[in-house]
Enzyme design. Structure first.
Site, PDB file in Angstrom:
ATOM      1  N   ARG A  37      61.182 -15.140  23.722  1.00 57.13           N
ATOM      2  CA  ARG A  37      61.668 -16.144  23.453  1.00 57.13           C
ATOM      3  C   ARG A  37      61.668 -15.881  22.102  1.00 57.13           C
ATOM      4  O   ARG A  37      62.296 -17.227  20.715  1.00 57.13           O
ATOM      5  CB  ARG A  37      59.984 -17.063  23.416  1.00 57.13           C
ATOM      6  CG  ARG A  37      60.537 -18.260  22.911  1.00 57.13           C
ATOM      7  CD  ARG A  37      58.812 -19.042  23.175  1.00 57.13           C
ATOM      8  NE  ARG A  37      57.805 -18.817  21.965  1.00 57.13           N
ATOM      9  CZ  ARG A  37      56.733 -18.262  22.293  1.00 57.13           C
ATOM     10  NH1 ARG A  37      56.242 -18.023  23.162  1.00 57.13           N
ATOM     11  NH2 ARG A  37      56.067 -18.102  20.612  1.00 57.13           N
ATOM     12  N   TYR A  64      76.727 -40.239  19.791  1.00 56.96           N
ATOM     13  CA  TYR A  64      75.899 -40.053  20.805  1.00 56.96           C
ATOM     14  C   TYR A  64      74.409 -40.850  21.358  1.00 56.96           C
ATOM     15  O   TYR A  64      74.014 -40.927  20.686  1.00 56.96           O
ATOM     16  CB  TYR A  64      76.032 -38.494  21.296  1.00 56.96           C
ATOM     17  CG  TYR A  64      75.851 -38.372  22.197  1.00 56.96           C
ATOM     18  CD1 TYR A  64      76.319 -39.173  23.711  1.00 56.96           C
ATOM     19  CD2 TYR A  64      74.764 -37.101  22.829  1.00 56.96           C
ATOM     20  CE1 TYR A  64      75.966 -38.822  24.784  1.00 56.96           C
ATOM     21  CE2 TYR A  64      74.290 -36.990  23.984  1.00 56.96           C
ATOM     22  CZ  TYR A  64      74.441 -37.550  24.980  1.00 56.96           C
ATOM     23  OH  TYR A  64      73.761 -36.899  26.871  1.00 56.96           O
ATOM     24  N   ASP A  85      76.760 -32.910  13.637  1.00 62.42           N
ATOM     25  CA  ASP A  85      77.293 -32.240  15.658  1.00 62.42           C
ATOM     26  C   ASP A  85      79.487 -32.516  15.651  1.00 62.42           C
ATOM     27  O   ASP A  85      79.824 -33.129  15.575  1.00 62.42           O
ATOM     28  CB  ASP A  85      77.513 -33.562  16.230  1.00 62.42           C
ATOM     29  CG  ASP A  85      76.993 -32.863  17.993  1.00 62.42           C
ATOM     30  OD1 ASP A  85      77.655 -32.663  18.664  1.00 62.42           O
ATOM     31  OD2 ASP A  85      76.786 -34.131  18.284  1.00 62.42           O
ATOM     32  N   LYS A 139      80.073 -28.858  26.444  1.00 66.48           N
ATOM     33  CA  LYS A 139      81.274 -28.649  26.725  1.00 66.48           C
ATOM     34  C   LYS A 139      82.626 -27.623  26.175  1.00 66.48           C
ATOM     35  O   LYS A 139      82.673 -27.180  27.117  1.00 66.48           O
ATOM     36  CB  LYS A 139      81.495 -29.866  25.385  1.00 66.48           C
ATOM     37  CG  LYS A 139      80.075 -30.891  25.423  1.00 66.48           C
ATOM     38  CD  LYS A 139      80.197 -31.297  26.515  1.00 66.48           C
ATOM     39  CE  LYS A 139      79.323 -32.699  27.313  1.00 66.48           C
ATOM     40  NZ  LYS A 139      77.812 -32.198  26.914  1.00 66.48           N
TER      41      LYS A 139
HETATM   42  C1  PLP Z   1      78.602 -34.956  21.114  1.00 70.25           C
HETATM   43  C2  PLP Z   1      77.693 -34.598  21.234  1.00 70.25           C
HETATM   44  N1  PLP Z   1      77.082 -34.210  21.382  1.00 70.25           N
HETATM   45  C3  PLP Z   1      75.230 -33.747  21.719  1.00 70.25           C
HETATM   46  C4  PLP Z   1      75.269 -33.955  23.084  1.00 70.25           C
HETATM   47  C5  PLP Z   1      74.384 -33.212  24.031  1.00 70.25           C
HETATM   48  O1  PLP Z   1      74.834 -32.000  24.631  1.00 70.25           O
HETATM   49  P1  PLP Z   1      73.965 -31.655  25.717  1.00 70.25           P
HETATM   50  O2  PLP Z   1      74.382 -32.726  26.674  1.00 70.25           O
HETATM   51  O3  PLP Z   1      74.498 -29.866  26.100  1.00 70.25           O
HETATM   52  O4  PLP Z   1      72.338 -31.541  25.792  1.00 70.25           O
HETATM   53  C6  PLP Z   1      76.537 -34.470  23.767  1.00 70.25           C
HETATM   54  C7  PLP Z   1      76.677 -34.571  25.658  1.00 70.25           C
HETATM   55  O5  PLP Z   1      77.282 -35.272  25.984  1.00 70.25           O
HETATM   56  C8  PLP Z   1      77.110 -35.218  22.914  1.00 70.25           C
HETATM   57  O6  PLP Z   1      79.331 -35.644  23.440  1.00 70.25           O
END
Ligand code: PLP
Length: 392
Positions: free
Chosen positions: A55, A109, A182, A207
């Site tokens: 962890r 998102y 992000d 992604k």
């Molecule tokens: C811009 C963005 N940030 C964060 C996330 C969240 O990622 P995760 O699905 O790996 O939790 C996504 C998911 O589509 C996203 O498009």
């Protein structure tokens, strides 16, 4: 070292004397034996770097974390179980010693909105959504909210808005707010927010960075102050990535700049073709001189790559027309993710932004006729041919 080189080499082949694997193995052990209890004591006391318990740290994760720190810059990285857990821990770390108030980009998102409204707000964190491409609006809300953190996406999901990161970073510094970015859509190939003054960069490693649709994971890459807090919190509540996923993410990320370059070129080609189609009323893509954020885009994206996401509106379409179009696609995959090697289509109205209020959807331009395409590495002609037959 340049980014293609870092992607291939960073994190692996540590202290290689001889006969060491060219890649870091998958360490599944939950705990690690030390040569003495005194050594364990030094590791727990952070006097010595090492491994004691999964962890806290794991050699496979450590290799991925080093690779990602090299790609994004910053002091260090934590690999997490998902992009959402990365956002959770980044926000938590940012707010520990600050006003419990977050200014979040209006263009974001859907699950990030749910995280703020459903998890942080009930714990008395004030959340305000602002159009961060409008610096006057931002200044007014900074004065009103005295935020502890500002959160945005470098390229927003799904309407591809780009706010002026450097100007926002300056404002954050002036009021001691943490800037969390992000960077999932842009990736460090296009923009490295920490170099522009951000404090924490977050990724869904699910992604582009892993890129093959077989890993769910996240990253939190921070400057020194925030990275130490992120690791401290992670040691307590433990949202860490599993070693199998870490291995896959690292393997994928070695080729991410190559894939991303091609995906960006394909996206540019697809956007150009979509603009010529009568049935398409609007194409969102960052190379557009008429893009509302064009001036910021030219300044921020300096290597001629404009991302691999294309969003478009099918003229006058509602759900039935969109369903028909998506169901007619053959090669293009209809699935809820992005950044994979294969081209994918997503309908934000029913998925990523389904639970966002109608008012917020309208403000960010998520309409019933909007489709989001994550462009893959296939031959562009084949991608276009699939859209052509589906639109016919
Ligand atoms: C811009 C963005 N940030 C964060 C996330 C969240 O990622 P995760 O699905 O790996 O939790 C996504 C998911 O589509 C996203 O498009």
């Amino acid at each position: 070292m340049k980014i293609h080189t870092k992607a291939v080499h960073a994190g692996d082949r540590k202290k290689a004397p001889s006969q060491i694997g060219v890649t870091t193995p998958i360490y599944t052990a939950a705990s690690f034996i030390t040569s003495s209890l005194a050594e364990q004591d030094r590791i727990y006391g952070a006097e010595e770097q090492g491994f004691a318990y999964q962890r806290y740290a794991n050699p496979t994760n450590a290799a991925l974390e080093e690779q990602m720190t090299a790609l994004e810059g910053g002091h260090g990285c934590l690999a997490t179980a998902s992009g959402m857990s990365a956002l959770l821990i980044a926000l938590h770390a940012a707010l520990v010693d600050r006003t419990h108030s977050v200014i979040c980009s209006r263009d974001i998102y859907g699950a990030t909105i749910k995280l703020l409204d459903g998890v942080f707000e009930p714990f008395n964190v004030n959340v305000r959504y602002v159009d961060l491409t409008d610096l006057n609006a931002l200044d007014a809300s900074i004065a009103a909210e005295k935020p502890g953190a500002i959160l945005l996406e470098t390229i927003s999901n799904p309407t591809l808005r780009v706010a002026d990161l450097e100007a926002i970073a300056q404002r954050c510094r002036a009021v001691n707010a943490a800037l969390i970015v992000d960077n999932t859509f842009a990736t460090p190939l296009l923009v490295r927010p920490l170099e522009l003054g951000a404090n924490i960069v977050v990724h869904s490693v699910t992604k582009y960075l892993s890129g093959h649709g077989d890993v769910l994971g996240g990253l939190v890459i921070g400057d020194q102050e925030h990275h130490e807090m992120v690791r401290y919190l992670s040691r307590i509540y433990g949202p860490v990535l599993g070693p199998f996923e870490s291995y896959l993410a690292m393997r994928g990320a070695k080729t991410f700049p190559l894939r991303m370059e091609r995906q960006c070129r394909n996206a540019q080609g697809l956007a150009a073709w979509l603009r010529t189609q009568k049935s398409i009323s609007r194409v969102h893509y960052l190379d557009d001189p008429e893009h509302p954020d064009a001036a910021t885009i030219w300044r921020l994206l300096t290597n001629g790559l404009y991302g691999a996401m294309v969003t478009f509106e099918l003229a006058g379409a509602q759900k039935p027309q969109i369903f028909k179009l998506v169901d007619s696609l053959g090669l293009v995959v209809n699935a809820s993710s992005l950044g994979d090697v294969h081209t994918m289509v997503l309908y934000p109205w029913i998925s990523s932004h389904r639970e966002v209020t109608p008012k917020m959807k309208a403000a960010m331009g998520v309409t019933e006729s909007l489709l989001r395409v994550s462009v893959g590495i296939e031959d562009l002609d084949d991608i276009i041919a699939d859209f052509e037959q589906a639109l016919a």
